[in-house]
Design a protein around this motif. Sequence first.
Motif, short mmCIF file in Angstrom:
data_model
loop_
_atom_site.label_atom_id
_atom_site.label_comp_id
_atom_site.label_asym_id
_atom_site.label_seq_id
_atom_site.Cartn_x
_atom_site.Cartn_y
_atom_site.Cartn_z
N ILE A 264 0.85 -1.19 0.00
CA ILE A 264 0.00 0.00 0.00
C ILE A 264 0.88 1.24 0.00
CG2 ILE A 264 -1.76 1.29 1.28
CD1 ILE A 264 -2.70 -1.41 2.41
N GLY A 265 0.74 2.04 -1.02
CA GLY A 265 1.56 3.24 -1.14
C GLY A 265 2.88 3.03 -1.83
N ASP A 266 3.17 1.80 -2.28
CA ASP A 266 4.41 1.57 -3.01
C ASP A 266 4.44 2.47 -4.25
OD1 ASP A 266 6.81 -0.16 -3.84
OD2 ASP A 266 5.45 -0.39 -5.56
N PRO A 267 5.52 3.24 -4.46
CA PRO A 267 5.55 4.23 -5.54
C PRO A 267 5.28 3.65 -6.93
CG PRO A 267 7.35 4.64 -4.02
CD PRO A 267 6.73 3.33 -3.60
N LEU A 268 5.88 2.50 -7.25
CA LEU A 268 5.66 1.93 -8.57
C LEU A 268 4.21 1.49 -8.75
CD1 LEU A 268 6.66 0.99 -11.32
CD2 LEU A 268 7.36 -1.17 -10.24
#
Length: 272
Positions: free
Chosen positions: A192-196
Motif C-alpha cells: 500500500i503506497g508503493d511508488p511503482l
Amino acid sequence: MEYETRSGTEVPAIGLGTWQMDTYTAYESVATALDLGYRHIDTAQAYGNEFGVGRAIAEAEVDREDVFLTTKVLPTHRSVDAIVTSVEESVERLGVDAVDLLLIHWPNPLADLETVMGGLNTAIDRGLARHIGVSNFGKDRLDRAREYSDAPIFTNQVLFHCWWPQRDLLQYCQANDILLTAYSPLANGAAIGDPLLSEIGERYGKSSAQTELRWVTQHANVVTIPMSTSRGHLRQNLDIFDFSLSRDEHDRITRPSYYRTGLSMLRGQLGL
C-alpha cells in the motif's frame, strides 16, 4: 468477478482471509464481505474464529452453496483419527455440513505426511469436505503429498506477492492443475503506497493495493484471499476486474526481494 475452475468447482479469484481476526471481528468482516458480493471465505482452526465465520455465513442472505468456504487443520493433529475429529469440530463450529476445501495448515516435521494426507482423504470420505489441499508446502513436499493422496490436491495456499512471486512453485502448480491460493497478497500492507504500484495504478484510476491485487490475479491458476476489516477496503479489493495490466507493467511490478519480504513478514507478526 473472475473465477478459477478445478475439479468442476468454480472458485472466486478474490476471497476474504480472516487471519488475526477474533471471532466477533471475523463475524463482522465476513458479514460485510458477503453483503458486498464476496463468495470465497477462508478461515482456520488456528485462527480461533470459525464460529464467527460460520455465524456470518448462516445469517447472510446468501445460499450456503454459493459460498466457497475453506478451513485449515492444525498440523499438531498427526493421526487420521485426530485430523478427522478436529474437522468434525470445525464443521460444527462453522455450522455447516461440510467445508468446500480442507487444508493442512503447514508442514509438521514430526508428522508422517502419508498419514496426514490419509486423514484429509478420510474427511472427504466421511462427507466433511469436498476438496483437500495443503498450505505452506514447497514444491518437493507438494509433489509427495500428491503421491500420497487419492483425492486431487486442489490448492497450495502460500505467501505470494510482487516481492515473493514463487516462480518455480507457481510453474509447478500450473503444470499440474493445482490452484495457488495467495495469502498476504499486499505483503502485510507494505504494498500500500508503493511508488511503482501507485504510478501504474494511477493510469487506470486504481490504488496501489488494487494494482497489486490485479498483478496477483492476472497469473494463471492463482486466487487470493486478502484480509480486511474495513468496508471501504473490502469494496476496493473486489473492484479490480475492470482493467488489465500490460505485460510490461506486470514485469515491472515483479520485483523479487528477500529483504522486502522479510520486512513485510515482520510487520505482519507485529501487527503493524
